[in-house]
Each structure stands twice: as C-alpha cells, then as structure tokens.
Design a protein around this motif. Structure first.
Motif, PDB file in Angstrom:
ATOM      1  N   TRP A 437       7.378 -23.138 -74.727  1.00  0.00           N
ATOM      2  CA  TRP A 437       7.164 -24.574 -74.879  1.00  0.00           C
ATOM      3  C   TRP A 437       6.711 -24.965 -76.279  1.00  0.00           C
ATOM      4  O   TRP A 437       6.949 -26.106 -76.712  1.00  0.00           O
ATOM      5  N   ARG A 438       6.093 -24.057 -77.028  1.00  0.00           N
ATOM      6  CA  ARG A 438       5.594 -24.413 -78.354  1.00  0.00           C
ATOM      7  C   ARG A 438       6.722 -24.739 -79.329  1.00  0.00           C
ATOM      8  O   ARG A 438       6.507 -25.459 -80.303  1.00  0.00           O
ATOM      9  N   ALA A 439       7.902 -24.230 -79.070  1.00  0.00           N
ATOM     10  CA  ALA A 439       9.037 -24.571 -79.922  1.00  0.00           C
ATOM     11  C   ALA A 439       9.385 -26.053 -79.807  1.00  0.00           C
ATOM     12  O   ALA A 439      10.100 -26.598 -80.661  1.00  0.00           O
ATOM     13  N   MET A 440       8.875 -26.724 -78.766  1.00  0.00           N
ATOM     14  CA  MET A 440       9.169 -28.137 -78.530  1.00  0.00           C
ATOM     15  C   MET A 440       7.918 -28.988 -78.705  1.00  0.00           C
ATOM     16  O   MET A 440       7.855 -30.114 -78.210  1.00  0.00           O
ATOM     17  N   GLU A 441       6.920 -28.471 -79.424  1.00  0.00           N
ATOM     18  CA  GLU A 441       5.618 -29.130 -79.497  1.00  0.00           C
ATOM     19  C   GLU A 441       5.713 -30.528 -80.095  1.00  0.00           C
ATOM     20  O   GLU A 441       5.024 -31.455 -79.649  1.00  0.00           O
ATOM     21  N   GLU A 442       6.568 -30.714 -81.114  1.00  0.00           N
ATOM     22  CA  GLU A 442       6.654 -32.020 -81.755  1.00  0.00           C
ATOM     23  C   GLU A 442       7.423 -33.035 -80.913  1.00  0.00           C
ATOM     24  O   GLU A 442       7.331 -34.230 -81.159  1.00  0.00           O
ATOM     25  N   THR A 443       8.208 -32.550 -79.958  1.00  0.00           N
ATOM     26  CA  THR A 443       8.993 -33.456 -79.096  1.00  0.00           C
ATOM     27  C   THR A 443       8.521 -33.369 -77.651  1.00  0.00           C
ATOM     28  O   THR A 443       9.296 -33.598 -76.724  1.00  0.00           O
ATOM     29  N   LEU A 444       7.240 -33.052 -77.483  1.00  0.00           N
ATOM     30  CA  LEU A 444       6.707 -32.844 -76.143  1.00  0.00           C
ATOM     31  C   LEU A 444       6.690 -34.131 -75.326  1.00  0.00           C
ATOM     32  O   LEU A 444       6.772 -34.097 -74.109  1.00  0.00           O
ATOM     33  N   PHE A 445       6.595 -35.272 -75.983  1.00  0.00           N
ATOM     34  CA  PHE A 445       6.531 -36.559 -75.280  1.00  0.00           C
ATOM     35  C   PHE A 445       7.955 -37.097 -75.121  1.00  0.00           C
ATOM     36  O   PHE A 445       8.460 -37.827 -75.965  1.00  0.00           O
ATOM     37  N   ASN A 446       8.571 -36.684 -74.027  1.00  0.00           N
ATOM     38  CA  ASN A 446       9.971 -36.985 -73.748  1.00  0.00           C
ATOM     39  C   ASN A 446      10.052 -37.646 -72.376  1.00  0.00           C
ATOM     40  O   ASN A 446       9.642 -37.065 -71.379  1.00  0.00           O
ATOM     41  N   SER A 447      10.571 -38.845 -72.330  1.00  0.00           N
ATOM     42  CA  SER A 447      10.677 -39.568 -71.061  1.00  0.00           C
ATOM     43  C   SER A 447      12.062 -40.167 -70.942  1.00  0.00           C
ATOM     44  O   SER A 447      12.415 -41.087 -71.695  1.00  0.00           O
ATOM     45  N   GLY A 448      12.848 -39.655 -70.028  1.00  0.00           N
ATOM     46  CA  GLY A 448      14.191 -40.168 -69.824  1.00  0.00           C
ATOM     47  C   GLY A 448      15.080 -40.003 -71.032  1.00  0.00           C
ATOM     48  O   GLY A 448      15.993 -40.802 -71.244  1.00  0.00           O
ATOM     49  N   GLY A 449      14.833 -38.976 -71.836  1.00  0.00           N
ATOM     50  CA  GLY A 449      15.616 -38.758 -73.040  1.00  0.00           C
ATOM     51  C   GLY A 449      15.084 -39.477 -74.264  1.00  0.00           C
ATOM     52  O   GLY A 449      15.539 -39.235 -75.382  1.00  0.00           O
ATOM     53  N   HIS A 450      14.084 -40.367 -74.088  1.00  0.00           N
ATOM     54  CA  HIS A 450      13.465 -41.064 -75.217  1.00  0.00           C
ATOM     55  C   HIS A 450      12.276 -40.233 -75.691  1.00  0.00           C
ATOM     56  O   HIS A 450      11.295 -40.059 -74.972  1.00  0.00           O
ATOM     57  N   VAL A 451      12.376 -39.725 -76.926  1.00  0.00           N
ATOM     58  CA  VAL A 451      11.377 -38.808 -77.450  1.00  0.00           C
ATOM     59  C   VAL A 451      10.496 -39.521 -78.468  1.00  0.00           C
ATOM     60  O   VAL A 451      10.991 -40.213 -79.364  1.00  0.00           O
ATOM     61  N   ILE A 452       9.180 -39.378 -78.303  1.00  0.00           N
ATOM     62  CA  ILE A 452       8.213 -39.857 -79.292  1.00  0.00           C
ATOM     63  C   ILE A 452       7.717 -38.633 -80.056  1.00  0.00           C
ATOM     64  O   ILE A 452       7.030 -37.780 -79.501  1.00  0.00           O
ATOM     65  N   LYS A 453       8.088 -38.543 -81.321  1.00  0.00           N
ATOM     66  CA  LYS A 453       7.751 -37.363 -82.105  1.00  0.00           C
ATOM     67  C   LYS A 453       6.302 -37.420 -82.569  1.00  0.00           C
ATOM     68  O   LYS A 453       5.814 -38.463 -82.995  1.00  0.00           O
ATOM     69  N   LEU A 569      12.771 -27.199 -69.176  1.00  0.00           N
ATOM     70  CA  LEU A 569      12.691 -26.566 -70.488  1.00  0.00           C
ATOM     71  C   LEU A 569      14.035 -26.616 -71.201  1.00  0.00           C
ATOM     72  O   LEU A 569      14.109 -26.828 -72.416  1.00  0.00           O
ATOM     73  N   ARG A 570      15.114 -26.461 -70.439  1.00  0.00           N
ATOM     74  CA  ARG A 570      16.456 -26.474 -71.020  1.00  0.00           C
ATOM     75  C   ARG A 570      16.968 -27.897 -71.228  1.00  0.00           C
ATOM     76  O   ARG A 570      18.072 -28.081 -71.752  1.00  0.00           O
ATOM     77  N   ASN A 571      16.177 -28.882 -70.826  1.00  0.00           N
ATOM     78  CA  ASN A 571      16.572 -30.283 -70.976  1.00  0.00           C
ATOM     79  C   ASN A 571      15.482 -31.111 -71.649  1.00  0.00           C
ATOM     80  O   ASN A 571      15.253 -32.267 -71.308  1.00  0.00           O
ATOM     81  N   GLY A 572      14.804 -30.484 -72.608  1.00  0.00           N
ATOM     82  CA  GLY A 572      13.846 -31.224 -73.420  1.00  0.00           C
ATOM     83  C   GLY A 572      12.504 -31.459 -72.778  1.00  0.00           C
ATOM     84  O   GLY A 572      11.751 -32.338 -73.215  1.00  0.00           O
ATOM     85  N   LEU A 573      12.145 -30.696 -71.747  1.00  0.00           N
ATOM     86  CA  LEU A 573      10.880 -30.874 -71.017  1.00  0.00           C
ATOM     87  C   LEU A 573      10.691 -32.320 -70.593  1.00  0.00           C
ATOM     88  O   LEU A 573       9.613 -32.906 -70.738  1.00  0.00           O
ATOM     89  N   ASP A 574      11.756 -32.889 -70.077  1.00  0.00           N
ATOM     90  CA  ASP A 574      11.746 -34.277 -69.619  1.00  0.00           C
ATOM     91  C   ASP A 574      11.424 -34.298 -68.126  1.00  0.00           C
ATOM     92  O   ASP A 574      12.180 -33.762 -67.313  1.00  0.00           O
ATOM     93  N   PHE A 575      10.292 -34.934 -67.768  1.00  0.00           N
ATOM     94  CA  PHE A 575       9.873 -35.013 -66.369  1.00  0.00           C
ATOM     95  C   PHE A 575       9.843 -36.446 -65.859  1.00  0.00           C
ATOM     96  O   PHE A 575       9.148 -36.744 -64.890  1.00  0.00           O
ATOM     97  N   HIS A 576      10.599 -37.322 -66.506  1.00  0.00           N
ATOM     98  CA  HIS A 576      10.718 -38.671 -65.972  1.00  0.00           C
ATOM     99  C   HIS A 576      11.316 -38.591 -64.571  1.00  0.00           C
ATOM    100  O   HIS A 576      12.204 -37.766 -64.309  1.00  0.00           O
ATOM    101  N   PRO A 577      10.855 -39.410 -63.623  1.00  0.00           N
ATOM    102  CA  PRO A 577      11.353 -39.301 -62.245  1.00  0.00           C
ATOM    103  C   PRO A 577      12.874 -39.395 -62.126  1.00  0.00           C
ATOM    104  O   PRO A 577      13.480 -38.697 -61.312  1.00  0.00           O
TER     105      PRO A 577
END
Length: 753
Positions: A437-453, A569-577
């Motif tokens: 998961w640390r490889a995605m640390e800067e893009t951890l805030f991902n909701s429905g494909g919308h990423v806040i870096k 993990l394979r989809n950007g750690l996106d957990f939007h419902p």
C-alpha cells in the motif's frame, strides 16, 4: 382500391433493422449487418462488412487500392473481436462495449470458487439463494448454516439439461433445524416489547421476500413485518389474519442434524466446472476463464492463500454466550472535535442495546452476549500523521469536551471504548496489502476514481512551516481541504475524512470483525438477531442496485475480505460504495456481501428521492432535512408519538450528514442530570461566549448595557422551546431522559447507577 390513397411501392418489413438496410447505398464500399449481443436482448451490434457485389469486383485498378485497405481494416477489427487476446473473448469485449465500464476483476474462476466454498463452509451463507452460474461449480457445496434436507431424487422427465449447462446452483443444507419464533409481550406486561431471544437469528431470505424494492415491495409494509415479527408492537397488536407469514426470526436447535456421508457431495475443490461458452464450446475445452471479464491491462492474481474454514456452531451449543469468531463490536469513525452527532449515536446505543447497565453488575450466568461500541477517533486532519503522544492527547481532549466526557464515566467502561485511529498502523495490519500500500501513499484518498493527491511536506523550521496543499505548495488557509477537521457547513465539507472513512470501515471489519456504522446513524432497536446472522451485509443504495456501506458487517479475516482488499489494491484502493458494488458484480460474489433493503437502516431514502410517496412510512420525510426541521404540517407527530412512532421496526436511522445542524437548537448542550452538570456548564459557557463574540459585530449604539448583557447570559439556557419539537430534538431528549433516570429504555429497563 378505387378512390383510396396510393399504396407504397414496397411492402413494409417486420425485421427491425430493415429500414437501415435499405438506406445503405448499393454502391457503398460497406454495408452494415446486425449481430445479437449475448445476454443483451434489447440491442444489437452494428458491424460494417465489405459490400462484395459484382459491381465492386469489376472496379478499375485505381479504385482497388482503397478497397484493399478497407478489407485489411475490417479483417483487423474481426481479429481483435474474435481472438482470445490472453483471456478476453467475444463476450468480454461486447460487455465492455455495451456498458462502457471497464472490468475490475483480477481473480481467476478457480479462486472465485474457493472464496465461495470457504464462506459457505464457514457458515457465512445461511441463505437459500443460489450460486451464480458464472462461478462454474459442477456440484453443490455443503452448507452447514442451512437446515439439513435429504437430497431429493428428481422425477424422470422428458427433458434433462445436458451435462455442463451453466445454471445457478443451490447449496446442500447440512445444518441444524430452525425454529421460527412468535415474539410478543404477554399480558399483563405489555407496556414494552420484550428483548430479543439470546442467540436468535434473522432470516434474511424472509426479509428480502417482504422488503425487496426490486420486487415492488413497500418500505411501509416491510416495517410492519419487521415490527410484528420482532415483537415491537407489544400491547398495540391488532387482530389481522394469520401473522405466521411475518415470522422472520429463528433459533437453531443445539442437536445439529448433519447429513450422512452419502448425502453430501462437496465436489472437487480444484474442479473448474464446465460453463457453456457463448459460441457453443465448453469452457473446459477452450478457456477456463470464459465468461469472466478481466481488468484491462492487468495480470491475474496469484493463487489465493486462505486459512482453514471456520466451524459453524449454533448459539445454543457454544460454551459461552459470545462466539470468539463472531465478536459483537460496533465500530464508528470520527474526525475532529466531538459534537452532538457521535454523542447522540452513543446515547441511542445505550438506550437500545442489551449493554447490561440496567443491572447493578453483569450477571455471571447471563445468556446474552454483551455488545461493545468502539469509537475510533482520528485526532487531526485526515492526511495528518499522529504525534507520539496522540493517545494521551486524545483522552485529554475527550475529558475537556462536554459532549464526550460523559462516556468516560466508569458506568460505561465495559461497553464504550475510545480508540485512536492511525492510518499507517491500520493498513499495516491488513496482511493482503501491508507490503504494497505504501506505493500508493500519495494517492491514498481515492473515492470513485477521484483522487486527492497528498504529498509529504518538506522538513522546515517550526517558525516557517506551513501546511501543504494537494499540489505540494504552501497555503495559509486553515480551512484548506487537507486541514479540515469535520464538516462545519455544507460549503466546508470535510471530504478527506469521508474518503478515509470509506476505507476505514473495511479495515476495521476485516481486522477485528463486527459491524461498522456511520456517525450519522441512530439506533432504533436491539440488533441481537442481526448478530446471529453470520453472513456479511451492507444495504441498498435507494433505488439503485448498489451498496451503501453506511452499515457494513464483515467477518474477521474472511475470504471475502481478502478478495475485496486485493481487488481494491489493483484498482487504486478505491472503497467508494459504488466501486465496491462493481468489485462484487464483476466477480459474481454479490451474494457473499448481501445487499439488504434500505428499509432496515435508511427508511426515508426512497421517499426523499420521490419513490413510494403514494404509501409512505411513518414519519413521512420528503427530504433528509425534515429530521432536523420537521415541516409544520407534520410537526404534531414527534411529541405525540415519540420514539415509538419513528420508523418503528427499522434497526437504525441514517440522517445523511447535516453535521452542522444541532439535534436540539434551543438546548444545544448535554442534558444528562446532576452527575454530568460540570460538562453541561462548560457547554453553556461556550455558547454564551460564542454569542458574545457574535454580538461584537453589532454597532455600539445597539449594544445592551452591561447589566442587560449579564441578564441575557443568565437566561440564555432558558430560551423557550419551539411549540412543536422536531424529530431530532425528541429523540435526543428521550435518550437523555433515560441516562438521567427519568424514564426506562425502549424495553422498559431502568438504568442502574
């Protein structure tokens, strides 16, 4: 006909695409043909093919060049569509062409079968629903959570489906018998409903039969079934025909009836089954992943490692009331200063759940599994890293906060626990992602494909250090998105914390087990029978066939959890419902995360979206704000009906945000009696200070005299109530009256101090 209009020179055709066929010019280089799309009966795929008429065969040399180029282009397209291309076949290409949404699937059919079998064998599928044909099981798995029924010998018929035909498959019940309960208060003790029977289970198949919006069921009718079947109508039950159809709560008998060996057929765990390929060839002979749509550009996941399945045991056969594999923990996540929102959620927990605070001490021989409430506090902004003294600082802030301090009282120490949330620690506690998961640390805030870096700030002297914005630059705005602490208004919404909570709920349930609830949730009844149902669940997103994870139940360390974290993990750690809905749909595992009707937890949602307004439930909300500002034409109900008239039968109510709206505007402080008077005084003083600061903006000639100001501060707390109290106010004051000892809880039990 004589005197009639002229008939057209050509006969009309019933073929749906004939008109388009006639429009193609006979001399065009191509002509369209229309192919049926497998599984989509309302559309056809338009494919241009060369128009190889004699006219084109007799063309001159100058026109042959473009024609040959066109033929090559068409041949290339056909190769792309019909080639296997790794594991992407015709049906997979057509699916993405028609839906426009790329697949998220990264697991092979073999692993999907193992996930299904693990969950079923562990007792996490106590349902009669079938397993999707796309999973490709050849033989039915044994299900220890379904009552055993001897395998029936099917009568001979003139038609038998051929071997390998893809059909949905039932599981084979091999578990204990179920006894459905008639729950109601018995005279003369009918003033309050009885507590649920310890160890009872809610039959979700029956609930879906009465409540599924897809089948046209009304929320009002669903609540009636939940109310009557759960015994919540107590002495108000009216004679209304045969009510046996409304029984949905059962107990499993301790004397488990297990199927004999010759009745069981587990099949081969490595058997891939035999699906029917769209072109008529069996999958075994062509492609074991046919019918599955892999994520574009991704590799299949390596073979999934799963522990041994759990052992399903009825509650009556457990040595203790609590099942260690099924911990009764409610989780809630909160960021920023403690307010009346988590305060009201905790009060509703104490008012409805069987916490034992109505006893002097918890009975040693109790048959009840005592639930706990874990409130996870993220002390700083969502993107911040906790400091080393974060735990000590958290408790210091809780003690000073009048909304939080009451729950630190020793009376609640066994049932309410405050926990410090640390994102790094939590993600490291998930084995499936801890090394990646640390490889995605800067893009951890991902909701429905919308990423806040979020970029790490550079080390700077304390005197010059500023916060870092989403682009890595400096900002002096304390209310910047990355630095928000809670939502103070609709225009300053703390989106970062919302995104973090989307992930946190799955992390907490997978690590610790239990049920997660959003902080804008109010408990309305005991959840005993929901705990008894050991499957995973969320609920429906209003009219859409997607999940809302404002309520989420998952089992600790389950195969389903492993699937979700590896897929995320394979989809950007996106957990939007909505994204989670896509994960489960693409993998055909929706049955393992049951989508319950929103009537159970969100009874107003369909009405707020203009559905079922011809027969709405009580109360009738046309928008979620009605909870806080009840319309005048409906404002008699809250005080007249009280909590008992608020979506009676539902397990909880989700008021959808409104963090900035107080539950009780005229008494916006904790009102819990003499034991907590000091906290109440702090809250009142804060309100008086806030009012005084607001008054500083008034022109000097409009200021009151000092004596008048002092008098106003004294009577500030005594501001008169609205004539008609809103629903939010009535619920808050009801819960507070229980803690003050002025009334019993909803089951007639008085708090014991």
């Amino acid at each position: 006909m004589n005197g009639g209009p002229d008939l057209p020179s050509h006969a009309s055709s019933s073929y749906p695409f004939d008109e388009k066929r006639h429009r193609s010019h006979p001399s065009a280089w191509t002509r369209p043909i229309y192919l049926a799309i497998p599984g989509v009966h309302t559309r056809r795929l338009r494919v241009p093919v060369p128009n190889v008429s004699l006219h084109h065969l007799r063309m001159g040399r100058r026109r042959r060049g473009p024609f040959i180029v066109l033929l090559c282009l068409v041949a290339f397209v056909c190769v792309i569509l019909f080639s296997r291309g790794g594991s992407r076949g015709w049906s997979e290409t057509v699916k993405e062409y028609t839906t426009g949404e790329p697949s998220t699937l990264v697991f092979r059919r073999e692993d999907l079968q193992r996930i299904w079998k693990w969950e079923i064998a562990s007792g996490h599928y106590p349902s009669r629903a079938t397993i999707p044909k796309q999973i490709g099981l050849k033989s039915p798995p044994t299900n220890p959570a379904l009552p055993h029924r001897p395998r029936r010998i099917k009568p001979l018929s003139n038609f038998q489906p051929p071997a390998g035909v893809d059909v949905d498959m039932e599981t084979l019940g091999a578990g204990p018998k179920r006894v459905y309960l008639d729950i109601q208060s018995l005279p003369p003790n009918v003033a309050y409903p009885p507590r649920p029977v310890p160890g009872s289970v809610a039959d979700m198949d029956e609930i879906l039969r009465h409540c599924d919006f897809s089948d046209g069921k009304y929320v009002r009718d669903c609540l009636e079934v939940l109310r009557i079947g759960g015994g919540l109508d107590n002495g108000d039950r009216l004679r209304k025909g045969d009510l046996d159809d409304m029984k949905y709560i059962y107990k499993e008998k301790a004397d488990k009836a297990v199927a004999s060996a010759h009745d069981q057929d587990d099949g081969d765990d490595d058997d891939l089954g035999a699906l029917q390929h769209p072109l008529g060839t069996e999958v075994d002979d062509l492609d074991p992943e046919a019918g599955l749509t892999k994520k574009r550009g991704a590799d299949w996941e390596s073979h999934m490692s799963l522990p041994a399945p759990l052992t399903h045991r009825p509650a009556a056969s457990l040595p203790t009331p609590c099942d260690p594999e099924n911990p009764r923990v409610f989780h809630m996540f909160w960021t920023g200063p403690f307010t009346d929102k988590p305060y009201s959620a905790l009060l509703s927990f104490l008012y409805t759940q069987n916490t034992g605070i109505h006893h002097a001490r918890w009975p040693a021989d109790s048959e009840v599994c005592r639930p706990q409430f874990w409130l996870w506090i993220n002390p700083g902004p969502a993107a911040a890293v906790p400091n080393p003294s974060a735990v000590r600082d958290m408790y210091k802030q809780l003690k000073m906060n009048p909304w939080a301090a009451p729950f630190l009282h020793p009376r609640f120490k066994d049932v309410i626990h405050f926990k410090l949330w640390n994102t790094t620690e939590q993600l490291d506690g998930i084995p499936e992602i801890k090394d990646e998961w640390r490889a995605m640390e800067e893009t951890l805030f991902n909701s429905g494909g919308h990423v806040i870096k979020v970029k790490k700030p550079e080390a700077k002297p304390a005197s010059t250090a500023n916060s870092t914005n989403s682009e890595g630059g400096e900002t002096t705005d304390d209310d910047d998105m990355l630095n928000r602490l809670g939502s103070k208004s609709s225009s300053s919404y703390d989106r970062m914390s919302v995104i973090l909570s989307d992930m946190a709920r799955f992390v907490l349930c997978h690590r610790f087990g239990g049920i997660y609830l959003d902080a804008d949730t109010i408990f309305l009844r005991d959840w005993e029978e929901l705990w008894g149902w050991k499957g995973a669940f969320a609920y429906r997103w209003s009219r859409l066939p997607d999940y809302n994870t404002a309520v989420l139940r998952m089992n600790k360390g389950s195969a389903l959890g492993s699937f979700l974290f590896r897929t995320a993990l394979r989809n950007g750690l996106d957990f939007h419902p909505m994204t989670v809905s896509k994960y489960t749909a693409d993998a055909h595992v929706e049955g393992l995360l049951l989508r319950l009707p929103d009537a159970l937890f969100d009874s107003a949602w369909l009405n707020t979206e203009n559905y079922q307004r011809d027969r709405p439930p009580q109360p009738y909300f046309t928008e979620f704000a009605d909870f806080f500002d009840t319309p005048a034409q409906n404002s008699a109900a809250p005080q007249a009906l009280g909590v008992g008239g608020f979506f009676r039968g539902a397990y909880s109510y989700h008021f959808h945000n409104f963090w900035w709206k107080p539950f009780d505007p005229t008494r916006n402080w904790p009102d819990l009696g003499p034991r907590f008077k000091s906290g109440e005084d702090v809250a009142r003083a804060a309100l008086a200070k806030e009012k005084k600061e607001n008054d500083q903006a008034i022109p000097p000639h409009q200021h009151l005299s000092d004596a008048a100001e002092d008098e106003e501060e004294e009577v500030l707390a005594e501001e008169p109530d609205k004539r008609d109290l809103d629903w939010s106010t009535v619920l808050k004051r009801t819960f507070e009256a229980y803690i003050r000892g002025e009334r019993p809880n909803m089951y007639g039990e008085w708090i014991h101090w």
